[in-house]
Design a protein around this motif. Structure first.
Motif, PDB file in Angstrom:
ATOM      1  N   GLU A 196      -5.313   4.785  -5.161  1.00 38.61           N
ATOM      2  CA  GLU A 196      -4.255   3.845  -5.376  1.00 38.61           C
ATOM      3  C   GLU A 196      -4.537   2.753  -6.272  1.00 38.61           C
ATOM      4  O   GLU A 196      -3.868   2.523  -7.180  1.00 38.61           O
ATOM      5  CB  GLU A 196      -3.757   3.484  -3.941  1.00 38.61           C
ATOM      6  CG  GLU A 196      -2.708   2.587  -3.986  1.00 38.61           C
ATOM      7  CD  GLU A 196      -2.215   1.939  -2.807  1.00 38.61           C
ATOM      8  OE1 GLU A 196      -1.442   1.226  -2.312  1.00 38.61           O
ATOM      9  OE2 GLU A 196      -2.224   2.878  -1.847  1.00 38.61           O
ATOM     10  N   THR A 197      -5.780   2.396  -6.132  1.00 38.17           N
ATOM     11  CA  THR A 197      -6.389   1.332  -7.163  1.00 38.17           C
ATOM     12  C   THR A 197      -6.336   1.769  -8.603  1.00 38.17           C
ATOM     13  O   THR A 197      -5.672   1.279  -9.528  1.00 38.17           O
ATOM     14  CB  THR A 197      -7.754   0.890  -6.969  1.00 38.17           C
ATOM     15  OG1 THR A 197      -7.809   0.283  -5.363  1.00 38.17           O
ATOM     16  CG2 THR A 197      -8.246  -0.069  -7.846  1.00 38.17           C
ATOM     17  N   ASP A 208     -10.075   6.582   4.388  1.00 40.98           N
ATOM     18  CA  ASP A 208      -9.316   5.514   3.908  1.00 40.98           C
ATOM     19  C   ASP A 208      -9.830   4.926   2.479  1.00 40.98           C
ATOM     20  O   ASP A 208      -9.144   4.567   1.331  1.00 40.98           O
ATOM     21  CB  ASP A 208      -9.302   4.253   4.775  1.00 40.98           C
ATOM     22  CG  ASP A 208      -8.592   4.511   6.038  1.00 40.98           C
ATOM     23  OD1 ASP A 208      -7.835   5.622   5.971  1.00 40.98           O
ATOM     24  OD2 ASP A 208      -8.774   3.752   6.988  1.00 40.98           O
ATOM     25  N   ASP A 209     -11.188   5.001   2.193  1.00 42.89           N
ATOM     26  CA  ASP A 209     -11.765   4.651   1.024  1.00 42.89           C
ATOM     27  C   ASP A 209     -11.497   5.393  -0.221  1.00 42.89           C
ATOM     28  O   ASP A 209     -11.090   5.199  -1.251  1.00 42.89           O
ATOM     29  CB  ASP A 209     -13.355   4.534   1.181  1.00 42.89           C
ATOM     30  CG  ASP A 209     -14.088   5.878   1.273  1.00 42.89           C
ATOM     31  OD1 ASP A 209     -13.554   6.480   2.191  1.00 42.89           O
ATOM     32  OD2 ASP A 209     -15.013   6.116   0.440  1.00 42.89           O
ATOM     33  N   GLU A 258      -8.600   7.187  -0.468  1.00 43.59           N
ATOM     34  CA  GLU A 258      -7.167   6.830  -0.660  1.00 43.59           C
ATOM     35  C   GLU A 258      -6.933   5.401  -1.347  1.00 43.59           C
ATOM     36  O   GLU A 258      -6.096   5.506  -2.258  1.00 43.59           O
ATOM     37  CB  GLU A 258      -6.189   6.758   0.593  1.00 43.59           C
ATOM     38  CG  GLU A 258      -5.940   7.906   1.340  1.00 43.59           C
ATOM     39  CD  GLU A 258      -5.248   7.702   2.567  1.00 43.59           C
ATOM     40  OE1 GLU A 258      -4.864   8.947   3.124  1.00 43.59           O
ATOM     41  OE2 GLU A 258      -5.157   6.626   3.231  1.00 43.59           O
ATOM     42  N   ASP A 259      -7.696   4.540  -1.030  1.00 39.45           N
ATOM     43  CA  ASP A 259      -7.955   3.268  -1.834  1.00 39.45           C
ATOM     44  C   ASP A 259      -8.131   3.381  -3.047  1.00 39.45           C
ATOM     45  O   ASP A 259      -7.796   2.963  -4.329  1.00 39.45           O
ATOM     46  CB  ASP A 259      -8.660   2.154  -1.121  1.00 39.45           C
ATOM     47  CG  ASP A 259      -8.066   1.929   0.112  1.00 39.45           C
ATOM     48  OD1 ASP A 259      -6.947   1.744   0.795  1.00 39.45           O
ATOM     49  OD2 ASP A 259      -9.190   1.233   1.081  1.00 39.45           O
ATOM     50  N   ARG A 260      -9.219   4.175  -3.374  1.00 36.17           N
ATOM     51  CA  ARG A 260      -9.643   4.439  -4.708  1.00 36.17           C
ATOM     52  C   ARG A 260      -8.423   5.226  -5.674  1.00 36.17           C
ATOM     53  O   ARG A 260      -8.383   4.768  -6.957  1.00 36.17           O
ATOM     54  CB  ARG A 260     -10.929   5.365  -4.738  1.00 36.17           C
ATOM     55  CG  ARG A 260     -12.025   4.646  -4.407  1.00 36.17           C
ATOM     56  CD  ARG A 260     -13.179   5.648  -4.282  1.00 36.17           C
ATOM     57  NE  ARG A 260     -13.666   6.192  -5.699  1.00 36.17           N
ATOM     58  CZ  ARG A 260     -14.408   7.167  -5.809  1.00 36.17           C
ATOM     59  NH1 ARG A 260     -15.072   7.857  -4.695  1.00 36.17           N
ATOM     60  NH2 ARG A 260     -14.684   7.837  -7.089  1.00 36.17           N
ATOM     61  N   ARG A 314       0.971  -1.434   0.106  1.00 36.98           N
ATOM     62  CA  ARG A 314       0.025   0.100   0.041  1.00 36.98           C
ATOM     63  C   ARG A 314       0.983   1.217  -0.158  1.00 36.98           C
ATOM     64  O   ARG A 314       1.727   1.344   0.984  1.00 36.98           O
ATOM     65  CB  ARG A 314      -1.049   0.108   1.121  1.00 36.98           C
ATOM     66  CG  ARG A 314      -1.887   1.145   1.079  1.00 36.98           C
ATOM     67  CD  ARG A 314      -2.963   1.092   2.220  1.00 36.98           C
ATOM     68  NE  ARG A 314      -4.073   1.995   2.103  1.00 36.98           N
ATOM     69  CZ  ARG A 314      -4.274   3.098   2.536  1.00 36.98           C
ATOM     70  NH1 ARG A 314      -3.357   3.669   3.095  1.00 36.98           N
ATOM     71  NH2 ARG A 314      -5.469   3.597   2.235  1.00 36.98           N
ATOM     72  N   ASP A 327      -2.712   2.485  -9.921  1.00 37.00           N
ATOM     73  CA  ASP A 327      -2.187   1.059 -10.191  1.00 37.00           C
ATOM     74  C   ASP A 327      -2.603   0.447 -11.424  1.00 37.00           C
ATOM     75  O   ASP A 327      -1.849  -0.101 -12.323  1.00 37.00           O
ATOM     76  CB  ASP A 327      -2.332   0.024  -8.992  1.00 37.00           C
ATOM     77  CG  ASP A 327      -1.328  -0.873  -8.808  1.00 37.00           C
ATOM     78  OD1 ASP A 327      -0.019  -0.933  -9.385  1.00 37.00           O
ATOM     79  OD2 ASP A 327      -1.572  -2.119  -8.864  1.00 37.00           O
TER      80      ASP A 327
END
Length: 452
Positions: free
Chosen positions: A132-133, A125-126, A128-130, A3, A136
């Motif tokens: 990063e996804t 957090d959600d 940040e996850d979006r 992460r 990537d």
């Protein structure tokens, strides 16, 4: 790939872990998630971009700005300003999001990319996850949809940011600081201009140290992580107090007239009582973390103030404050959040409010901070253990129970598994430092035995 986002944005050694390519790609991904570029016809999103004085911030800023403009985002470059200033400007200018380039209190070779959502708030957090996804996904080959012609973002320098932020600080200060002499340690960081200007406008006589950033000296033997120079300067100049920031000025620690440190817990205690007196301490509650000194909790209970504790990290303090409508929270490290006036920890604002309390009451900082007595606190890191079994080991639970029985109501034990390493942190507080050390050593041995 692990992460990218940590507890406070994406951070690493600049040009090694944190490259221009990574900064550019993250910025494009953030534009799609936070500004939803390409979603609304005719919408021209805007982003505020600031940085601290690190040399690497120059090329990383260029990469971020290029990424945003290439995605169709108009960019307002505010230059070198504190993190809380970028958050404030993101909100007051109605920008879709903000970007701050800083590694906070870390050494100069590091840098980081931190995003703020609309309104100047840290990302959940959600989100940040979006980001990063999406980053990537495109890093591995899927091309971006890119605007052309008039659809590309425009970039302009926003020089008014400095004055707007300082004016905001002046507007929320409850009283002037006339008659106070203050030493300011700016950590050769982002507040090197802002903080002296604000304290001077507020009426204080100031002495500055660590206020000559050259891109290479940020946090170097100065600032909130190295208080020695500030302590000496306060005594030398006969100042009423000293204020120390970190590289991006979202922290504030203090020093009293004798040169003694006043940490974030003590600052919180002083401000909590001041805000209650002024009717601003909503729900008569202050938010801290589980690492707050037990002396802080005992003092607040004695004063009739409720303490709510969260996990370690100012983002968790902020989440609790926003969810329940609390006005004040922070950490021992000096992240103090005054939610009516800031969306994140603001070291300059905190320092001004602390100084204002001295000026309003005529009391010394040592006297005000004396509302709480810091209990001796011992922290031991136990490496090379299975941190995942901290909560499930019966042997370890028995050792903790025994330690807690020995300490009674005047001490406590906290075991914290590291979020990134095979490491468990053992923290023990007690009325007596020798007892704290003894109990901590026994618990460290118990951790090794049970989890090694």
């Amino acid at each position: 790939m692990g992460r990218l986002f940590g507890t406070d944005g994406v951070r690493g050694v600049a040009n090694a872990d944190l490259t221009a390519e990574l900064a550019l790609g993250l910025s494009v991904a953030a534009a799609h998630v936070l500004a939803e570029v390409g979603t609304f016809e005719g919408h021209r999103p805007t982003a505020v971009v600031g940085r601290d004085p690190r040399a690497s911030g120059e090329f990383l800023e260029a990469a971020v700005v290029a990424g945003l403009a290439s995605a169709g985002v108009d960019v307002l470059r505010v230059g070198v300003l504190p993190t809380p200033a970028v958050a404030y400007l993101t909100g007051v200018l109605g920008a879709d999001f903000g970007v701050m380039l800083s590694a906070s209190h870390n050494a100069m070779p590091d840098n980081g990319v931190k995003f703020f959502a609309r309104g100047g708030h840290k990302l959940a957090d959600d989100l940040e996850d979006r980001i990063e996804t999406l980053y990537d996904k495109h890093r591995t080959g899927e091309p971006w949809e890119r605007p052309t012609g008039g659809g590309v973002g425009r970039v302009r320098t926003y020089d008014e940011g400095f004055d707007r932020y300082v004016a905001h600080l002046m507007a929320v200060l409850p009283n002037r600081l006339d008659g106070l002499k203050v030493v300011l340690d700016e950590a050769h960081g982002a507040a090197a201009r802002v903080s002296p200007e604000a304290f001077t406008r507020a009426g204080a006589e100031i002495v500055t140290i660590g206020a000559e950033p050259n891109g290479l000296n940020i946090n170097e033997d100065c600032g909130s992580t190295h208080l020695g120079r500030l302590k000496a300067a306060v005594v030398e100049h006969g100042a009423d107090l000293g204020i120390a920031h970190d590289g991006d000025a979202d922290r504030c620690l203090a020093v009293d007239a004798s040169g003694a440190e006043v940490d974030g817990d003590q600052i919180l205690a002083v401000l909590a009582l001041a805000m209650r007196e002024q009717g601003g301490l909503r729900h008569n509650t202050v938010v801290g973390t589980v690492m707050a000194n037990l002396g802080f909790k005992m003092a607040m209970e004695r004063e009739g103030v409720t303490v709510v504790q969260t996990g370690v990290g100012d983002r968790y303090v902020l989440e609790s404050m926003k969810e329940h409508g609390y006005a004040l929270g922070g950490e021992q490290s000096g992240h103090v959040i005054i939610l009516d006036h800031a969306t994140t920890g603001d070291g300059t604002l905190t320092g001004l409010m602390l100084a204002a309390r001295l000026a309003a009451t005529g009391r010394t900082l040592a006297d005000l901070a004396g509302v709480m007595r810091r209990l001796p606190q011992v922290l031991v890191n136990v490496p090379d253990v299975d941190r995942s079994r901290v909560a499930t080991s019966a042997d370890l639970a028995a050792a903790v129970t025994e330690a807690e029985a020995e300490l009674g109501s005047t001490g406590r034990v906290l075991l914290r598994p590291s979020g990134t390493e095979p490491l468990v942190r053992v923290m023990v507080e007690a009325a007596d430092i020798d007892q704290a050390r003894s109990v901590a050593a026994r618990l460290a041995d118990a951790v090794k035995s049970a989890l090694g």
